[in-house]
Design a protein around this motif. Structure first.
Motif, mmCIF file in Angstrom:
data_model
loop_
_atom_site.group_PDB
_atom_site.id
_atom_site.type_symbol
_atom_site.label_atom_id
_atom_site.label_comp_id
_atom_site.label_asym_id
_atom_site.label_seq_id
_atom_site.Cartn_x
_atom_site.Cartn_y
_atom_site.Cartn_z
ATOM 1 N N TYR A 195 7.136 -2.069 -4.339
ATOM 2 C CA TYR A 195 6.460 -0.420 -3.290
ATOM 3 C C TYR A 195 6.693 0.773 -3.666
ATOM 4 O O TYR A 195 5.914 1.358 -3.951
ATOM 5 N N ILE A 196 7.807 0.768 -3.895
ATOM 6 C CA ILE A 196 8.681 2.118 -4.658
ATOM 7 C C ILE A 196 8.179 2.226 -5.301
ATOM 8 O O ILE A 196 7.409 3.452 -5.908
ATOM 9 N N ARG A 197 7.608 1.559 -6.779
ATOM 10 C CA ARG A 197 6.918 1.418 -8.009
ATOM 11 C C ARG A 197 5.533 2.615 -8.121
ATOM 12 O O ARG A 197 5.266 2.638 -8.181
ATOM 13 N N LYS A 198 5.233 1.508 -7.095
ATOM 14 C CA LYS A 198 3.807 1.363 -6.820
ATOM 15 C C LYS A 198 2.890 2.968 -6.369
ATOM 16 O O LYS A 198 2.232 3.541 -6.656
ATOM 17 N N TRP A 199 4.125 3.269 -5.057
ATOM 18 C CA TRP A 199 3.487 4.189 -4.593
ATOM 19 C C TRP A 199 4.257 5.333 -4.018
ATOM 20 O O TRP A 199 3.952 6.589 -4.520
ATOM 21 N N LEU A 200 6.072 5.355 -5.267
ATOM 22 C CA LEU A 200 6.962 6.508 -5.425
ATOM 23 C C LEU A 200 6.775 7.082 -6.522
ATOM 24 O O LEU A 200 6.716 8.339 -6.839
ATOM 25 N N CYS A 201 6.586 6.029 -7.584
ATOM 26 C CA CYS A 201 6.819 6.616 -9.260
ATOM 27 C C CYS A 201 7.743 7.957 -9.496
ATOM 28 O O CYS A 201 7.098 8.213 -10.371
ATOM 29 N N PRO A 202 8.654 6.883 -9.332
ATOM 30 C CA PRO A 202 9.836 8.030 -9.265
ATOM 31 C C PRO A 202 10.596 7.761 -10.934
ATOM 32 O O PRO A 202 9.822 6.750 -11.540
ATOM 33 N N GLY A 203 11.094 8.622 -11.537
ATOM 34 C CA GLY A 203 11.525 8.462 -13.154
ATOM 35 C C GLY A 203 12.153 7.799 -13.570
ATOM 36 O O GLY A 203 12.321 7.221 -14.309
ATOM 37 N N LYS A 204 13.373 7.552 -12.380
ATOM 38 C CA LYS A 204 14.211 6.802 -12.948
ATOM 39 C C LYS A 204 14.797 6.220 -10.936
ATOM 40 O O LYS A 204 14.483 6.462 -9.837
ATOM 41 N N ILE A 205 14.686 5.302 -10.955
ATOM 42 C CA ILE A 205 15.582 4.538 -9.649
ATOM 43 C C ILE A 205 16.227 3.945 -9.782
ATOM 44 O O ILE A 205 17.417 3.573 -11.325
ATOM 45 N N VAL A 206 17.894 4.470 -8.775
ATOM 46 C CA VAL A 206 19.209 4.306 -9.110
ATOM 47 C C VAL A 206 20.058 3.429 -7.536
ATOM 48 O O VAL A 206 19.795 3.929 -6.736
ATOM 49 N N ILE A 207 20.321 2.244 -8.076
ATOM 50 C CA ILE A 207 20.548 1.398 -7.143
ATOM 51 C C ILE A 207 22.553 1.945 -7.093
ATOM 52 O O ILE A 207 22.585 1.576 -7.814
ATOM 53 N N ILE A 208 22.401 2.327 -5.178
ATOM 54 C CA ILE A 208 24.365 2.387 -5.545
ATOM 55 C C ILE A 208 24.793 1.570 -4.819
ATOM 56 O O ILE A 208 24.282 1.960 -3.266
ATOM 57 N N THR A 209 25.944 1.243 -5.318
ATOM 58 C CA THR A 209 25.929 -0.563 -4.174
ATOM 59 C C THR A 209 27.459 -0.593 -4.487
ATOM 60 O O THR A 209 28.786 0.299 -6.063
#
Length: 308
Positions: A23-37
């Motif tokens: 959903y994030i890729r489809k509607w927000l289109c960020p240059g990079k998705i950073v998962i912090i965990t």
């Protein structure tokens, strides 16, 4: 607007976060998705997400030197609020990422929140948009007053499921907090939270950033009311069908499925196509929350009656 999206992910959020990426890729289109965990979860996710070039995994203890789960826990333990370690840590991580961000802006996104449609993050004139809601938690502003000597600046609240942050402003805010104490900036924040609020909800990074922006950088942002459904799990459970999600998207821009929330069982007709065609989702949701409120009231009334 070019931006990076950061998403702090706890162990209980992993499956939701993985589903959310589509959903994030489809509607927000960020240059990079950073998962912090945490380190262990990061290693497990690396084995599953290694094929996706736009995803970066970071250890939560490596965002900024000195900022770690153990550091926050040790401080809170001294004041009897150890159970809130993760809650405060994820806020500080969202702030500290400003020092790592490679773009002018970054978007913080809650792992349990799904974007339902295209969400504009800037106006036509280029100004970024701050989402606002109707909410007020006095303890947050007690901390802001103690920390920055700033008062509430708008009638609405900056607390939302996401926020677009200008890294230059966040760095300036952190540096200002840092100069006010010999402690690290994140410890200084904790030191400014009253004891009666520390073990509950004594600080909001969104209210603090928004208040600072409106006080010092009032012309940088535009504000827009968020059309969000926060407690979607109560009505629709954790995994609504695609048909129901599409129906909900006509009334809401985001839907949150908070892990701690209780699912109420409704024998509702929204699974039927004709019902979804006739009844707007927001009207149905408002009715359901009315039923939930009534049920809670009646349950409390019955308990009181038994006691009496």
């Amino acid at each position: 607007m070019e931006f990076e999206l950061i998403m702090p992910v706890a162990a209980s959020d992993v499956e939701t976060a993985k589903q959310n990426i589509t959903y994030i890729r489809k509607w927000l289109c960020p240059g990079k998705i950073v998962i912090i965990t945490s380190g262990e979860i990061r290693r497990n996710l690396e084995n599953e997400l290694y094929r996706w070039d736009d995803i970066r995994l970071l250890d939560e203890d490596e965002i900024q030197e000195g900022l770690s789960f153990e550091t926050i826990r040790n401080y809170l333990k001294l004041r009897g609020a150890e159970k809130r370690t993760g809650w405060y840590l994820q806020q500080f991580i969202k702030m500290a990422y400003a020092f790592k961000c490679e773009t002018e802006f970054y978007l913080t996104w809650d792992a349990d929140t799904i974007p339902m449609c295209y969400i504009p993050l800037q106006e036509k004139d280029g100004r970024p948009i701050l989402a606002v809601k109707q909410e007020f938690h006095p303890a947050y502003f007690d901390t802001i007053k103690s920390l920055l000597n700033l008062d509430k600046t708008i009638n609405e609240s900056f607390i939302a499921e996401y926020m677009i942050i200008k890294k230059e402003i966040m760095i300036q805010l952190i540096n200002m907090i840092d100069r006010k104490s010999f402690s690290a900036w994140f410890i200084n924040i904790l030191e400014n939270i009253a004891q009666e609020h520390l073990g509950a909800s004594g600080f909001s990074e969104f209210e603090t950033y928004g208040t600072y922006v409106m006080s010092e950088w009032p012309d940088v942002y535009e504000m827009r009311k968020a059309k969000a459904l926060r407690r979607g799990k109560q009505i629709f459970g954790s995994c609504p069908s695609e048909e129901i999600m599409e129906w909900l998207s006509k009334s809401y821009t985001t839907i949150s499925f908070e892990k701690w929330d209780r699912q109420y069982i409704f024998r509702h007709p929204c699974g039927k196509k004709l019902f979804r065609k006739i009844v707007p989702a927001n009207i149905f949701v408002k009715s359901c929350f009315g039923v939930i409120k009534l049920k809670k009231y009646l349950t409390r009334y019955v308990k009181i009656g038994r006691i009496m």
